[in-house]
Scaffold this active site. Structure first.
Site, short mmCIF file in Angstrom:
data_model
loop_
_atom_site.label_atom_id
_atom_site.label_comp_id
_atom_site.label_asym_id
_atom_site.label_seq_id
_atom_site.Cartn_x
_atom_site.Cartn_y
_atom_site.Cartn_z
N TYR A 1 -10.72 14.49 -7.29
CA TYR A 1 -9.87 13.69 -8.19
C TYR A 1 -9.16 14.59 -9.20
O TYR A 1 -7.96 14.43 -9.44
CB TYR A 1 -10.73 12.65 -8.91
CG TYR A 1 -10.00 11.88 -9.98
CD1 TYR A 1 -9.11 10.88 -9.65
CD2 TYR A 1 -10.23 12.17 -11.33
CE1 TYR A 1 -8.44 10.17 -10.64
CE2 TYR A 1 -9.58 11.46 -12.32
CZ TYR A 1 -8.67 10.46 -11.98
OH TYR A 1 -8.01 9.77 -12.97
N ASP B 1 0.88 -1.17 0.00
CA ASP B 1 0.00 0.00 0.00
C ASP B 1 0.92 1.22 0.00
O ASP B 1 1.58 1.51 1.00
CB ASP B 1 -0.89 -0.02 1.24
CG ASP B 1 -1.84 1.17 1.30
OD1 ASP B 1 -1.62 2.16 0.57
OD2 ASP B 1 -2.79 1.12 2.10
#
Length: 248
Positions: free
Chosen positions: A152, A63
């Site tokens: 985003y 991650d």
């Protein structure tokens, strides 16, 4: 074993897997990095087999928002030089923005997924970048240039400003840094079940070439930027969008 090594984040599916396949065909060994072990392992085995180079692609489960897990990539690189680093991890993170707490969580999730992953991986591998000749590519989005994606869009736009700084810092070592900004690309997990036939048609109609993009279209741009003929190209944003947004 090749004498050239590429590291690709988000390398298990879609654009990342296509880039891995393209770079193996160009003679690179490739590390594909992501969070899903089964997806990465399957992709690594499949691409290596399809390219006829056993073990050319190796998975690294990490991650990349977690600094401790980023060290797994450094360990996998070992003492090799990194010739190409492709920061492809990211995607849209939804969330409930009806409250300030929800809005904060939504923005943090998008910034973490799209910006922090690239920053941490690049900083971790920065000492290993081949000098001269290393290549860093950041995968952005058309949303960074025309908006429409809220948090985003902002996160992807942040990559552009950071790329300019990074290009200036690494330029004296003849390491290039560029951004590839795809438009609508079909055959990825980006939209999940959110894409409708009408949405697809509208995105295709917005192009000048009358079709959706493919992961291989983006791969072609990345292969150029990490290849030997792009040593004089740095600090640039290369749009791969079928003309949906014109050069600026």
């Amino acid at each position: 074993m090749s004498d050239r090594l590429a590291v690709i984040s988000g390398g298990g599916t879609g654009i990342g897997a296509a880039v891995a396949r393209g770079l193996v065909a160009d003679g690179f060994d490739v590390l594909v990095v992501g969070r899903r072990e089964d997806v990465l392992t399957d992709a690594a085995a499949r691409i290596s087999f399809e390219c006829g180079r056993a073990g050319a692609v190796r998975p690294v489960v990490a991650d990349l928002t977690d600094p401790d897990q980023v060290e797994r990539v450094v360990d996998a690189v070992r003492d090799r030089s990194v010739d190409a680093l492709v920061n492809n991890a990211g995607g849209y993170r939804g969330g409930d923005t009806a409250t300030l707490a929800g809005t904060a969580a939504h923005w943090r999730a998008n910034l973490d997924a799209n910006v922090l992953t690239a920053v941490l991986l690049t900083e971790a591998l920065r000492p290993a970048l081949r000098r001269p000749g290393g290549r860093v590519v950041l995968v952005s989005s058309i949303a960074a240039q025309r908006g429409g994606g809220g948090a985003y869009s902002a996160a992807k736009a942040a990559l552009h400003g950071w790329a300019y700084d990074l290009a200036a810092q690494l330029g004296p070592d003849q390491v290039t840094v560029n951004v590839v900004s795809p438009g609508y690309v079909a055959d990825t997990e980006f939209f999940g079940d959110r894409m409708t036939p009408d949405g697809h048609a509208k995105r295709v109609a917005a192009t000048l070439v009358g079709r959706a993009g493919t992961p291989d279209d983006v791969t072609a741009a990345v292969r150029y930027l990490v290849g030997p003929d792009a040593g004089y190209v740095t600090g640039q944003v290369l749009g791969v969008n079928g003309g949906s947004v014109l050069g600026r």
